[in-house]
Design a protein around this motif. Structure first.
Motif, PDB file in Angstrom:
ATOM      1  N   MET A   1       1.341  -1.302   0.280  1.00  0.00           N
ATOM      2  CA  MET A   1      -0.156  -0.263   0.084  1.00  0.00           C
ATOM      3  C   MET A   1       0.827   1.028   0.250  1.00  0.00           C
ATOM      4  SD  MET A   1      -3.190   1.080   2.431  1.00  0.00           S
ATOM      5  CE  MET A   1      -3.797  -0.045   2.409  1.00  0.00           C
ATOM      6  N   SER A   2       0.280   1.907  -1.082  1.00  0.00           N
ATOM      7  CA  SER A   2       1.485   3.311  -1.537  1.00  0.00           C
ATOM      8  C   SER A   2       1.001   4.425   0.817  1.00  0.00           C
ATOM      9  CB  SER A   2       1.041   4.043  -1.939  1.00  0.00           C
ATOM     10  OG  SER A   2      -0.271   4.243  -2.254  1.00  0.00           O
ATOM     11  N   LEU A   3       1.795   5.039   0.620  1.00  0.00           N
ATOM     12  CA  LEU A   3       2.060   5.876   1.514  1.00  0.00           C
ATOM     13  C   LEU A   3       0.829   7.137   1.799  1.00  0.00           C
ATOM     14  CD1 LEU A   3       5.544   7.690   2.003  1.00  0.00           C
ATOM     15  CD2 LEU A   3       4.382   5.990   3.648  1.00  0.00           C
ATOM     16  N   TYR A   4      -0.093   7.307   0.707  1.00  0.00           N
ATOM     17  CA  TYR A   4      -1.299   8.409   0.463  1.00  0.00           C
ATOM     18  C   TYR A   4      -2.590   7.189   0.462  1.00  0.00           C
ATOM     19  CZ  TYR A   4      -4.431  11.314  -1.712  1.00  0.00           C
ATOM     20  OH  TYR A   4      -5.822  11.750  -1.335  1.00  0.00           O
ATOM     21  N   SER A   5      -2.528   6.070   0.071  1.00  0.00           N
ATOM     22  CA  SER A   5      -3.465   5.206   0.466  1.00  0.00           C
ATOM     23  C   SER A   5      -3.187   4.994   1.716  1.00  0.00           C
ATOM     24  CB  SER A   5      -2.969   3.052  -0.551  1.00  0.00           C
ATOM     25  OG  SER A   5      -2.713   4.254  -2.023  1.00  0.00           O
ATOM     26  N   HIS A   6      -2.222   4.890   2.106  1.00  0.00           N
ATOM     27  CA  HIS A   6      -2.309   4.457   3.926  1.00  0.00           C
ATOM     28  C   HIS A   6      -3.435   5.896   4.434  1.00  0.00           C
ATOM     29  CE1 HIS A   6      -0.630   3.616   8.315  1.00  0.00           C
ATOM     30  NE2 HIS A   6      -1.116   2.409   7.944  1.00  0.00           N
ATOM     31  N   TYR A   7      -2.479   6.315   3.645  1.00  0.00           N
ATOM     32  CA  TYR A   7      -3.241   8.234   5.205  1.00  0.00           C
ATOM     33  C   TYR A   7      -4.352   7.880   4.841  1.00  0.00           C
ATOM     34  CZ  TYR A   7      -3.440  12.692   6.657  1.00  0.00           C
ATOM     35  OH  TYR A   7      -2.978  13.157   7.662  1.00  0.00           O
ATOM     36  N   ASP A   8      -4.901   7.744   3.784  1.00  0.00           N
ATOM     37  CA  ASP A   8      -7.004   7.943   2.533  1.00  0.00           C
ATOM     38  C   ASP A   8      -7.357   7.197   3.539  1.00  0.00           C
ATOM     39  OD1 ASP A   8      -8.565   9.815   1.202  1.00  0.00           O
ATOM     40  OD2 ASP A   8      -8.809   7.871   0.520  1.00  0.00           O
ATOM     41  N   PRO A  63      -2.333   7.690  14.866  1.00  0.00           N
ATOM     42  CA  PRO A  63      -2.410   8.244  13.904  1.00  0.00           C
ATOM     43  C   PRO A  63      -1.069   7.706  12.430  1.00  0.00           C
ATOM     44  CG  PRO A  63      -2.198   9.434  15.952  1.00  0.00           C
ATOM     45  CD  PRO A  63      -2.590   8.192  16.152  1.00  0.00           C
ATOM     46  N   ALA A  64      -1.614   8.061  11.582  1.00  0.00           N
ATOM     47  CA  ALA A  64      -0.857   7.459  10.637  1.00  0.00           C
ATOM     48  C   ALA A  64       1.026   7.529  10.459  1.00  0.00           C
ATOM     49  CB  ALA A  64      -0.704   8.388   8.972  1.00  0.00           C
ATOM     50  N   PHE A  65       1.439   8.558  10.888  1.00  0.00           N
ATOM     51  CA  PHE A  65       2.807   8.846  11.084  1.00  0.00           C
ATOM     52  C   PHE A  65       3.429   8.100  12.471  1.00  0.00           C
ATOM     53  CE2 PHE A  65       1.354  11.849  14.000  1.00  0.00           C
ATOM     54  CZ  PHE A  65       2.694  11.831  14.995  1.00  0.00           C
ATOM     55  N   PHE A  66       2.796   7.617  12.956  1.00  0.00           N
ATOM     56  CA  PHE A  66       2.776   6.528  14.445  1.00  0.00           C
ATOM     57  C   PHE A  66       3.382   5.488  13.031  1.00  0.00           C
ATOM     58  CE2 PHE A  66       0.705   7.937  17.867  1.00  0.00           C
ATOM     59  CZ  PHE A  66       1.497   8.612  17.797  1.00  0.00           C
TER      60      PHE A  66
END
Length: 98
Positions: A1-8, A63-66
Motif C-alpha cells: 500500500m502506498s503512503l498516500y493510500s495508507h494515509y487516506d 495517527p498514520a505518522f506513528f
C-alpha cells in the motif's frame, strides 16, 4: 500500500477528516510563524497535533505518522486532493451494475 493510500484509509470518519482539514494548515502555518513569533508557532504545532489526535480518537485508530513519519509530508497532499480532486467513488455492487 502506498503512503498516500495508507494515509487516506486512516482518515475515513467525517469528523476525523474535518479536524485534519483544520489541523494541517494550522501546523504548516507554524513554519511561517516561527520567524516572527516562535512561541505562537509552538502553540500552533501543539494545537494542530491536538486536533489531529482528537480526530483519531473519534475514528478509533492511531495517527498514520506513528507507522511512518513521512506521513507528515503526505498530509498536505491529501488535503489538497480532498479539496480539489475528484471525490472517492466506491465500486458498484452487482445490483447497481448495468
Amino acid at each position: 500500500m502506498s503512503l498516500y493510500s495508507h494515509y487516506d484509509h486512516a482518515h475515513n470518519h467525517p469528523v476525523n477528516r474535518g479536524l485534519h482539514m483544520l489541523a494541517i494548515p494550522t501546523g504548516f502555518s507554524a513554519l511561517f510563524m516561527v520567524w516572527f513569533h516562535p512561541v505562537v508557532a509552538a502553540l500552533l504545532v501543539i494545537a494542530a497535533f491536538a486536533l489531529a489526535w482528537l480526530g483519531h480518537l473519534v475514528e478509533g485508530n492511531k495517527p498514520a505518522f506513528f507507522s511512518n513519519p513521512a506521513h507528515v509530508l503526505v498530509a498536505p497532499v491529501w488535503m489538497v486532493r480532498r479539496i480539489f480532486g475528484k471525490p472517492r467513488q466506491l465500486p458498484l455492487s452487482e445490483e447497481q451494475k448495468p
